[in-house]
Design a protein around this motif. Structure first.
Motif, PDB file in Angstrom:
ATOM      1  N   ALA A  71      45.706  42.760  32.830  1.00 30.26           N
ATOM      2  CA  ALA A  71      46.036  41.709  33.803  1.00 30.26           C
ATOM      3  C   ALA A  71      47.532  41.441  33.890  1.00 30.26           C
ATOM      4  CB  ALA A  71      45.303  40.423  33.434  1.00 30.26           C
ATOM      5  N   ARG A  72      48.343  42.339  33.382  1.00 32.10           N
ATOM      6  CA  ARG A  72      49.790  42.138  33.454  1.00 32.10           C
ATOM      7  C   ARG A  72      50.243  41.921  34.897  1.00 32.10           C
ATOM      8  NH1 ARG A  72      53.759  44.344  29.869  1.00 32.10           N
ATOM      9  NH2 ARG A  72      52.369  46.047  29.274  1.00 32.10           N
ATOM     10  N   TRP A  89      36.658  37.592  33.910  1.00 35.52           N
ATOM     11  CA  TRP A  89      37.093  38.956  34.196  1.00 35.52           C
ATOM     12  C   TRP A  89      38.232  39.398  33.286  1.00 35.52           C
ATOM     13  CZ3 TRP A  89      41.957  40.514  35.964  1.00 35.52           C
ATOM     14  CH2 TRP A  89      42.788  39.533  36.511  1.00 35.52           C
ATOM     15  N   LEU A  90      39.018  38.443  32.761  1.00 36.43           N
ATOM     16  CA  LEU A  90      40.057  38.823  31.811  1.00 36.43           C
ATOM     17  C   LEU A  90      39.449  39.417  30.545  1.00 36.43           C
ATOM     18  CD1 LEU A  90      42.548  35.812  32.029  1.00 36.43           C
ATOM     19  CD2 LEU A  90      42.841  38.101  32.973  1.00 36.43           C
ATOM     20  N   HIS A 454      38.712  46.492  37.372  1.00 33.72           N
ATOM     21  CA  HIS A 454      39.054  45.512  38.400  1.00 33.72           C
ATOM     22  C   HIS A 454      38.113  45.596  39.600  1.00 33.72           C
ATOM     23  CE1 HIS A 454      43.454  44.812  36.923  1.00 33.72           C
ATOM     24  NE2 HIS A 454      42.537  44.417  36.069  1.00 33.72           N
ATOM     25  N   GLU A 455      37.702  46.789  39.960  1.00 32.82           N
ATOM     26  CA  GLU A 455      36.759  46.918  41.073  1.00 32.82           C
ATOM     27  C   GLU A 455      35.415  46.294  40.706  1.00 32.82           C
ATOM     28  OE1 GLU A 455      34.741  50.365  43.936  1.00 32.82           O
ATOM     29  OE2 GLU A 455      36.035  50.928  42.246  1.00 32.82           O
ATOM     30  N   HIS A 457      34.736  43.941  38.550  1.00 34.97           N
ATOM     31  CA  HIS A 457      34.752  42.512  38.279  1.00 34.97           C
ATOM     32  C   HIS A 457      35.528  41.710  39.330  1.00 34.97           C
ATOM     33  CE1 HIS A 457      32.728  43.092  34.485  1.00 34.97           C
ATOM     34  NE2 HIS A 457      33.566  44.069  34.199  1.00 34.97           N
ATOM     35  N   ALA A 458      35.727  42.301  40.506  1.00 37.70           N
ATOM     36  CA  ALA A 458      36.389  41.575  41.587  1.00 37.70           C
ATOM     37  C   ALA A 458      35.667  40.288  41.964  1.00 37.70           C
ATOM     38  CB  ALA A 458      36.545  42.486  42.811  1.00 37.70           C
ATOM     39  N   PRO A 459      34.315  40.244  41.995  1.00 37.51           N
ATOM     40  CA  PRO A 459      33.651  38.966  42.302  1.00 37.51           C
ATOM     41  C   PRO A 459      33.978  37.876  41.299  1.00 37.51           C
ATOM     42  CG  PRO A 459      32.131  40.802  42.602  1.00 37.51           C
ATOM     43  CD  PRO A 459      33.356  41.362  41.942  1.00 37.51           C
ATOM     44  N   ALA A 460      34.058  38.220  40.018  1.00 35.20           N
ATOM     45  CA  ALA A 460      34.408  37.218  39.006  1.00 35.20           C
ATOM     46  C   ALA A 460      35.826  36.720  39.210  1.00 35.20           C
ATOM     47  CB  ALA A 460      34.246  37.811  37.608  1.00 35.20           C
ATOM     48  N   ARG A 461      36.705  37.603  39.634  1.00 35.18           N
ATOM     49  CA  ARG A 461      38.083  37.189  39.893  1.00 35.18           C
ATOM     50  C   ARG A 461      38.141  36.228  41.076  1.00 35.18           C
ATOM     51  NH1 ARG A 461      43.342  41.217  40.374  1.00 35.18           N
ATOM     52  NH2 ARG A 461      44.904  39.597  40.717  1.00 35.18           N
ATOM     53  N   ARG A 462      37.349  36.508  42.106  1.00 35.68           N
ATOM     54  CA  ARG A 462      37.317  35.607  43.254  1.00 35.68           C
ATOM     55  C   ARG A 462      36.750  34.244  42.869  1.00 35.68           C
ATOM     56  NH1 ARG A 462      36.237  40.557  46.069  1.00 35.68           N
ATOM     57  NH2 ARG A 462      33.986  40.336  45.758  1.00 35.68           N
ATOM     58  N   ARG A 463      35.700  34.249  42.026  1.00 33.99           N
ATOM     59  CA  ARG A 463      35.154  32.968  41.573  1.00 33.99           C
ATOM     60  C   ARG A 463      36.190  32.175  40.790  1.00 33.99           C
ATOM     61  NH1 ARG A 463      30.546  36.094  40.590  1.00 33.99           N
ATOM     62  NH2 ARG A 463      31.058  36.283  38.375  1.00 33.99           N
ATOM     63  N   GLY A 464      36.955  32.844  39.954  1.00 30.74           N
ATOM     64  CA  GLY A 464      38.002  32.163  39.208  1.00 30.74           C
ATOM     65  C   GLY A 464      39.024  31.535  40.123  1.00 30.74           C
ATOM     66  N   ALA A 465      39.406  32.259  41.177  1.00 34.26           N
ATOM     67  CA  ALA A 465      40.379  31.723  42.126  1.00 34.26           C
ATOM     68  C   ALA A 465      39.808  30.533  42.881  1.00 34.26           C
ATOM     69  CB  ALA A 465      40.798  32.816  43.110  1.00 34.26           C
ATOM     70  N   ASP A 466      38.534  30.625  43.266  1.00 32.36           N
ATOM     71  CA  ASP A 466      37.904  29.514  43.984  1.00 32.36           C
ATOM     72  C   ASP A 466      37.826  28.268  43.096  1.00 32.36           C
ATOM     73  OD1 ASP A 466      37.584  31.126  46.192  1.00 32.36           O
ATOM     74  OD2 ASP A 466      35.478  31.606  45.770  1.00 32.36           O
ATOM     75  N   GLU A 467      37.465  28.441  41.836  1.00 30.58           N
ATOM     76  CA  GLU A 467      37.355  27.300  40.938  1.00 30.58           C
ATOM     77  C   GLU A 467      38.731  26.719  40.626  1.00 30.58           C
ATOM     78  OE1 GLU A 467      34.993  28.317  37.528  1.00 30.58           O
ATOM     79  OE2 GLU A 467      33.140  28.138  38.673  1.00 30.58           O
ATOM     80  N   ALA A 468      39.732  27.563  40.531  1.00 26.23           N
ATOM     81  CA  ALA A 468      41.090  27.069  40.316  1.00 26.23           C
ATOM     82  C   ALA A 468      41.535  26.213  41.496  1.00 26.23           C
ATOM     83  CB  ALA A 468      42.049  28.235  40.113  1.00 26.23           C
ATOM     84  N   ALA A 469      41.227  26.655  42.703  1.00 22.39           N
ATOM     85  CA  ALA A 469      41.593  25.876  43.882  1.00 22.39           C
ATOM     86  C   ALA A 469      40.831  24.555  43.922  1.00 22.39           C
ATOM     87  CB  ALA A 469      41.316  26.695  45.142  1.00 22.39           C
ATOM     88  N   ALA A 470      39.542  24.594  43.586  1.00 25.87           N
ATOM     89  CA  ALA A 470      38.724  23.386  43.654  1.00 25.87           C
ATOM     90  C   ALA A 470      39.156  22.333  42.636  1.00 25.87           C
ATOM     91  CB  ALA A 470      37.255  23.748  43.430  1.00 25.87           C
TER      92      ALA A 470
END
Length: 512
Positions: A71-72, A89-90, A454-455, A457-470
């Motif tokens: 994740a660098r 995903w990390l 990364h391919e 676990h892309a859904p998990a990365r999107r969920r992380g971004a959504d939860e961070a925004a929320a």
């Protein structure tokens, strides 16, 4: 009996940290003698000419995470909490042999990068989705050993989610799936503590990741297991203001005081970050004999705050230095971490007499790191110590002119100035190149596996971004909570907007 003479160098080591022309005699991986130039001319030994080099003890990284290497650079504006929301995903891996290969390559390449910065040992906290996986942890051990580096390897575990630990997140985001039970986590950790591979220079440890992310049963169970097996226990302590505030709300006292009440504060404990702690917390840590690891690059990168390292030393706490993982500080560069630790001690209102001295910083980056790892015979170039050392080019621009070599080691030298590194008397970096690793091939294969990771676990990365925004606004309110132990600078402008920017936690760009 294997003998090695390192001669012609300018030796710089604690506790005095004064450069002197000295030669070293190494016998079977340990320093047998340090003496005047030419003292070992008649000794039958392998020889390394260190003419024109500064010879220093190997630096020791008191806190890192090799599993986040993939994740660098993945974040531009994460906080600690954003990083934790991206944890699924990390910490994710791949299945079967590819998963083992990725874990080993992550450790191998992390080791090489650290070695190239003059670092000969590290405490690696490895997070894995679900239960600690013995085979993958063993692969991490193999990666460090294969590169020729010392390492303490701990499964980083929890039995409560970040949502439960930080109610501000729980109130904004759906609950995550239930994780493994406390008993299963403890059983997996017992397997690692008991049966970790017996590789030279590699040892196991245990890591309850963050106190509020663990039940008392898990923390005390891991502490008992660590004491039973004679292992180190390592945890993140009061790293961010939301973590500290949420912990205090939950426990009704500071996180440090809670650990004290649980009986886990002792000389086997290493705590990382320790930013949002007060004088009473420091007194507890000092009395227990715990080691505190300051992690300046990560603290800056995640906006967590500035640890008061001077107060730690004044309280009598043993101080170490760490790099953290690639997701939070990007570079596994122990020399740069030491430089940042020295500079960050200067940002407050203390006079120069209160800044970390060159000697204090170098001691933290060597012997302090060794103490964090539980090692008593590394971190110094002295008889009966392990022959772990690094050579830097005194002809580089960092040391020209050579006005104050120890100071310039911290202020001007960079990893590129490290030419050679020895671990247990064996050369593992030679003329700036790794001896035991085909780095180009390893990097190529690592990139292939990371692309697959990364391919998948892309859904998990999107969920992380959504939860961070929320949860961004609620977390911003926690960061703004008034406290007496200020560790963040106030906004310099009355017009500064305390609310988060667009799409927080995902670099202000679309999710993959």
């Amino acid at each position: 009996m294997r003998r090695l003479v390192i001669s012609g160098g300018l030796v710089l080591t604690g506790p005095r940290w004064r450069p002197e022309p000295l030669d070293l005699l190494v016998v079977d991986g340990r320093i047998a003698s340090v003496s005047a130039p030419g003292s070992f001319a008649e000794v039958d030994a392998e020889r390394h000419d260190a003419t024109g080099a500064l010879v220093i003890p190997g630096l020791v990284n008191g806190h890192t995470h090799s599993h986040t290497r993939h994740a660098r650079g993945a974040n531009r504006d994460w906080t600690l909490e954003t990083s934790l929301l991206h944890g699924p995903w990390l910490a994710a891996g791949l299945d079967g042999e590819r998963g083992l290969e990725l874990a080993e390559l992550s450790a191998t390449l992390t080791a090489v990068e650290l070695l190239r910065s003059g670092c000969t040992g590290a405490f690696d906290l490895v997070a894995q989705a679900g239960l600690p996986d013995f085979e993958r942890l063993s692969a991490v051990a193999g990666g460090y050993h294969g590169a020729g580096m010392r390492a303490v390897i701990a499964p980083m575990v929890a039995d409560r989610s970040v949502h439960a630990a930080v109610p501000a997140i729980d109130g904004c985001c759906p609950p995550p799936p239930a994780g493994p039970s406390t008993d299963l986590v403890l059983a997996a950790c017992r397997d690692w503590a008991t049966y970790a591979p017996a590789l030279p220079g590699i040892s196991p440890a245990l890591a309850p990741t963050i106190a509020a992310h663990c039940t008392p049963e898990l923390i005390t169970g891991l502490h008992a297991l660590a004491r039973e097996q004679g292992l180190r226990l390592h945890t993140h302590l009061a790293e961010s203001l939301p973590q500290a505030a949420s912990g205090e709300d939950r426990f009704g006292r500071s996180i440090t005081a809670e650990l004290g009440d649980l009986g886990v504060l002792d000389h086997h404990l290493t705590v990382a970050h320790a930013i949002w702690v007060d004088a009473a917390d420091l007194a507890l840590l000092a009395e227990a004999g715990a080691v505190a690891v300051t992690v300046p690059g990560s603290n800056l990168r995640l906006g967590s705050g500035v640890a008061d390292t001077r107060a730690m030393l004044d309280a009598g706490i043993r101080l170490a230095v760490g790099t953290d993982g690639a997701n939070s500080s990007d570079a596994y560069d122990q020399l740069d971490a030491a430089r940042l630790a020295a500079l960050l001690s200067r940002v407050g209102s203390r006079s120069p007499g209160g800044w970390l001295s060159v000697e204090e910083t170098l001691s933290a980056a060597t012997e302090g790191g060794a103490a964090a790892c539980g090692w008593t015979e590394t971190g110094r170039l002295a008889p009966d110590h392990a022959a772990d050392l690094a050579l830097l080019d005194l002809g580089s621009s960092a040391f020209r002119p050579a006005n104050d070599v120890p100071n310039q080691l911290l202020t001007a030298a960079r990893a590129a100035d490290v030419t050679d590194v020895f671990v247990a008397g064996r050369r593992v970096i030679a003329d700036r190149a790794a001896v035991r690793v085909d780095v180009a091939a390893a990097e190529s294969r690592f990139s292939e596996l990371v692309a697959e990771l990364h391919e998948r676990h892309a859904p998990a990365r999107r969920r992380g971004a959504d939860e961070a925004a929320a949860s961004a606004a609620a977390l911003a309110a926690l960061r703004a909570r008034p406290r007496g132990d200020a560790r963040l600078l106030p906004a310099t402008s009355p017009l500064a907007d305390p609310t988060p920017g667009p799409t927080p936690g995902e670099n202000r760009r679309p999710s993959p």
